[in-house]
Design an enzyme around this catalytic site. Sequence first.
Site, PDB file in Angstrom:
ATOM      1  N   THR A 363       0.817  -1.218   0.000  1.00 46.65           N
ATOM      2  CA  THR A 363       0.000   0.000   0.000  1.00 46.65           C
ATOM      3  C   THR A 363       0.850   1.268   0.000  1.00 46.65           C
ATOM      4  O   THR A 363       2.065   1.228   0.210  1.00 46.65           O
ATOM      5  CB  THR A 363      -0.928   0.048   1.233  1.00 46.65           C
ATOM      6  OG1 THR A 363      -0.110   0.175   2.403  1.00 46.65           O
ATOM      7  CG2 THR A 363      -1.789  -1.187   1.338  1.00 46.65           C
ATOM      8  N   CYS A 364       0.160   2.389  -0.182  1.00 44.06           N
ATOM      9  CA  CYS A 364       0.846   3.684  -0.266  1.00 44.06           C
ATOM     10  C   CYS A 364       1.246   4.246   1.081  1.00 44.06           C
ATOM     11  O   CYS A 364       1.818   5.337   1.147  1.00 44.06           O
ATOM     12  CB  CYS A 364      -0.059   4.698  -0.954  1.00 44.06           C
ATOM     13  SG  CYS A 364      -0.294   4.311  -2.671  1.00 44.06           S
ATOM     14  N   ASP A 365       0.897   3.571   2.158  1.00 44.95           N
ATOM     15  CA  ASP A 365       1.249   4.090   3.483  1.00 44.95           C
ATOM     16  C   ASP A 365       2.655   3.630   3.848  1.00 44.95           C
ATOM     17  O   ASP A 365       2.947   2.429   3.803  1.00 44.95           O
ATOM     18  CB  ASP A 365       0.237   3.595   4.517  1.00 44.95           C
ATOM     19  CG  ASP A 365       0.332   4.378   5.809  1.00 44.95           C
ATOM     20  OD1 ASP A 365       1.465   4.581   6.289  1.00 44.95           O
ATOM     21  OD2 ASP A 365      -0.715   4.803   6.317  1.00 44.95           O
ATOM     22  N   ASN A 406      -6.492   1.596  -0.544  1.00 41.45           N
ATOM     23  CA  ASN A 406      -5.894   1.636  -1.898  1.00 41.45           C
ATOM     24  C   ASN A 406      -6.675   0.790  -2.892  1.00 41.45           C
ATOM     25  O   ASN A 406      -6.172   0.430  -3.956  1.00 41.45           O
ATOM     26  CB  ASN A 406      -4.449   1.133  -1.896  1.00 41.45           C
ATOM     27  CG  ASN A 406      -3.440   2.162  -1.423  1.00 41.45           C
ATOM     28  OD1 ASN A 406      -2.284   1.830  -1.221  1.00 41.45           O
ATOM     29  ND2 ASN A 406      -3.842   3.410  -1.254  1.00 41.45           N
TER      30      ASN A 406
END
Length: 416
Positions: A363-365, A406
């Site tokens: 994910t983008c985190d 996401n």
Amino acid sequence: MLATKQGTSALYPFPQEDLTKAELLDMPRRIRVPAEQGDISPKIAEFLATHEDIPSPCLVVDVDIVEYNYTALQASLPQAAVYYAVKANPAPEILARLVSLGSSFDTASVPEIDMCLRAGATPDRLSYGNTIKKKADIEAAYQRGIRMFAFDSIAELEKIAEVAPNTRVYCRILVESEGAEWPLSRKFGCCPTMAAELLVKAKELGLEPYGISFHVGSQQTNLGQWDAALNRVATLFSQLAEKGIELSMVNIGGGFPSRYRVGVQPVAAYGQAVMTAMTKAFGDKIPHIIAEPGRSLVGDAGVIQAEVVLVSKKDEADEKRWVFLDIGKFSGLAETMDEAIKYRIISRHEGKDVGPVVLAGPTCDSADILYEKTDYDMPLDLVAGNKVLILSTGAYTTTYSAVGFNGFAPLASICI
Ligand SMILES: Cc1ncc(COP(=O)(O)O)c(C=O)c1O
């Protein structure tokens, strides 16, 4: 094929010293267990080998191993009533199997209560063990026939008295959780002095003061923690008896382990530690015992198959490669927070040489890193598309998976 010891020929019983109890001999021979506890069960190995088309990532749970773990725990703690902690994994197949084995259930919400009832459990086999409940939920549970509730504060007790009159209540106390890989300290429970006052109050409010509960922390590796906690409980039993309140139940919580990277004692050692502590604390007046295992019943029964999305480096000079998987902290592996639970991760791709890696989710985190400080090695020729297996992931994974961060789907799960 799988880069692990599969034990496909290992039939029950497998060589574990915690399986010496006579009761285990009654276990049906159809249950095939892995060569070592916590390894991949033969049934899961066969399933993965013959089902190339399952989604990725996907948790595969061998429900026979849940039965095996339940039977082993019950054999190690024959005096305890087992209330499976539903939060660990509420898959209908798991609940139904446990219902058929005679288990009771520790629930934390009305939806969990409904899942157990749907699986065939009767309300008298359920407790509402969350100490933080909305009044409307206590009432809804009462209407469904639930008659046992946990609390750790006066405000909660008053809610229960109002909408669930005449029911059994037990007070959760604070205990030490040192030695637990996933501690549950502070948030739940009150100090023993307050517990004594609240149990007196429970009687005044028309409730039945039934007993005391505690939880020594999940994946507890220090068997002495039950000793300390039970001493505290026995003192409370005596103090309350002097006030005319005869408690009759001790809820020893969960804390029994799964097999991650750090070795743990067999379940029989836990049973023995608990019963020795119980006898030391209560002599020959051992109260009714409730145990609430979650992790230890389902953890080792599950394996997550995931896929490598990317292997990269931040600098060519770096020794460690970054291996990004299609599963991360937000899709089931929340217990890697602070690298607390260290899963055994193996590659289905049998590379000859291995090297150190950082493991991260997709994910983008940027918090979605699984292991950066803990040493993990993966094959040097690992590439995107290779499959990995994350062992002992049957507990606290599907339920911790985000619904769509996401746009990724929640963790898929198959019970076999
Ligand atoms: C009240 C209660 N009982 C039982 C459990 C299950 O504990 P474990 O998974 O360590 O067996 C938990 C875990 O959070 C809990 O909160």
